[in-house]
Design an enzyme around this catalytic site. Structure first.
Site, PDB file in Angstrom:
ATOM      1  N   GLU A  53     102.048 -37.591 -16.978  1.00  0.00           N
ATOM      2  CA  GLU A  53     100.966 -38.621 -17.069  1.00  0.00           C
ATOM      3  C   GLU A  53      99.272 -37.900 -16.537  1.00  0.00           C
ATOM      4  OE1 GLU A  53     101.312 -42.860 -15.806  1.00  0.00           O
ATOM      5  OE2 GLU A  53     100.403 -41.966 -13.745  1.00  0.00           O
ATOM      6  N   LYS A  55      96.461 -38.233 -14.455  1.00  0.00           N
ATOM      7  CA  LYS A  55      96.533 -39.428 -13.620  1.00  0.00           C
ATOM      8  C   LYS A  55      94.949 -38.878 -12.758  1.00  0.00           C
ATOM      9  CE  LYS A  55      98.734 -41.768 -10.235  1.00  0.00           C
ATOM     10  NZ  LYS A  55      99.748 -41.967  -9.472  1.00  0.00           N
ATOM     11  N   LYS A 115      99.030 -47.425 -19.299  1.00  0.00           N
ATOM     12  CA  LYS A 115      98.898 -47.450 -18.204  1.00  0.00           C
ATOM     13  C   LYS A 115      97.879 -47.747 -17.531  1.00  0.00           C
ATOM     14  CE  LYS A 115     102.227 -46.041 -14.662  1.00  0.00           C
ATOM     15  NZ  LYS A 115     102.669 -45.185 -13.872  1.00  0.00           N
ATOM     16  N   GLU A 164     107.982 -52.376 -16.168  1.00  0.00           N
ATOM     17  CA  GLU A 164     108.704 -51.955 -14.525  1.00  0.00           C
ATOM     18  C   GLU A 164     109.582 -52.826 -14.320  1.00  0.00           C
ATOM     19  OE1 GLU A 164     105.900 -49.181 -13.016  1.00  0.00           O
ATOM     20  OE2 GLU A 164     105.086 -50.698 -11.944  1.00  0.00           O
ATOM     21  N   ASN A 185     110.288 -48.312 -10.622  1.00  0.00           N
ATOM     22  CA  ASN A 185     109.343 -47.693 -10.067  1.00  0.00           C
ATOM     23  C   ASN A 185     110.446 -47.205  -8.605  1.00  0.00           C
ATOM     24  OD1 ASN A 185     106.856 -46.707  -9.116  1.00  0.00           O
ATOM     25  ND2 ASN A 185     105.433 -48.117  -9.904  1.00  0.00           N
ATOM     26  N   GLU A 215     110.478 -43.818 -12.363  1.00  0.00           N
ATOM     27  CA  GLU A 215     109.367 -44.140 -11.762  1.00  0.00           C
ATOM     28  C   GLU A 215     108.820 -43.246 -11.034  1.00  0.00           C
ATOM     29  OE1 GLU A 215     108.401 -47.509 -15.193  1.00  0.00           O
ATOM     30  OE2 GLU A 215     106.874 -47.013 -13.718  1.00  0.00           O
ATOM     31  N   SER A 216     107.905 -42.613 -10.982  1.00  0.00           N
ATOM     32  CA  SER A 216     107.163 -42.553  -9.223  1.00  0.00           C
ATOM     33  C   SER A 216     108.292 -41.639  -8.420  1.00  0.00           C
ATOM     34  CB  SER A 216     106.594 -43.506  -8.258  1.00  0.00           C
ATOM     35  OG  SER A 216     106.092 -44.460  -9.215  1.00  0.00           O
TER      36      SER A 216
END
Length: 261
Positions: A53, A55, A115, A164, A185, A215-216
């Protein structure tokens, strides 16, 4: 800052674009774009795939990359073996930009995920127009009717969708919608707290044949392998890659399950 504030600002942005007469131009550009790259196929290639990503900032962490050379970052991801690149385009709270995605798409050879907070049909055309190959659909901010409609429009445009989810109900709603890629997530959108066990707990609800993305919160090769052992086909990593001096080496470490020096 809350999720509701983000969504309220997004609705204002969408209406301003419509009132400003920008949609006609967006529609023309969308229909002139080449066919999107195969986001699903890239993640399904085998092994643990990495969505890297781009970001600049986040509401919970503030500025992540003060020296934000997004083109250099994306090129490092591409050269480092990432299967896809995620680009934040929400501009008020994440300091993203459609321009970042459009320029990155021209630089790299792999699929690019937009995103953002997708809540309106007009954003599908907008995503196609700026060069996205895939979009994010967050089950927690969409009712079933809107989520299905956005998914159908994306499919008609050739865009893939990463759904998601944050809990069992959202995973099941995404699956019922026909999702081929479901991401879990690990960050709670209300508290912004992270728990890697979230993916492990929800993986069993993702149907067989549907790609599962963690994710995350993935901050090390150990975290990546934990996600892989829990059943992840792919991981989406942002902050960790943005802060490292050698993202290519870290991507390789994620895939190989070894410690990055």
């Amino acid at each position: 800052m809350s999720l509701q504030e983000i969504l309220a600002r997004k609705r204002i942005d969408i209406e301003n674009e419509l009132l400003g007469g920008l949609m006609n131009d967006i529609e023309r550009r969308a229909f002139s774009m080449p066919a999107p790259r195969d986001f699903y196929g890239a993640l399904a290639a085998g092994g643990l795939s990495v969505i890297a990503e781009v970001k600049k900032a986040s509401p919970s962490k503030g500025i992540i990359a003060p020296d934000f050379d997004y083109a250099k970052i994306a090129s490092a991801y591409d050269g480092g073996g990432a299967e896809a690149i995620s680009v934040l385009t929400e501009r008020h709270f994440f300091q993203g930009s459609d321009t970042y995605l459009a320029e990155i798409k021209e630089l790299v050879q792999i699929p690019v995920l937009r995103k953002d907070f997708m809540i309106d049909e007009r954003q599908i055309l907008e995503s196609k127009a700026i060069g996205a190959d895939a979009i994010l659909l967050i089950a927690g901010i969409l009712d079933d009717k809107t989520m299905r409609k956005l998914y159908e429009l994306a499919q008609e445009s050739g865009l893939h969708c990463l759904f998601e989810a944050h809990n069992e109900a959202e995973v099941k709603r995404a699956a019922d919608c026909g999702a081929r890629i479901i991401g879990v997530n690990n960050r709670n959108l209300k508290t912004f707290q992270i728990d890697l066990a979230t993916f492990e707990q929800l993986r069993k609800f993702i149907p067989s044949g549907t790609l599962a993305v963690a994710e995350s919160g993935i901050a090390s090769s150990g975290d990546a392998q934990y996600m892989r052992q829990a059943g992840a086909d792919a991981i989406l990593v942002g902050e960790t890659l943005m802060r490292t001096e050698d993202p290519g080496a870290m991507i390789k470490a994620f895939k190989e399950g070894r410690r990055c020096q």
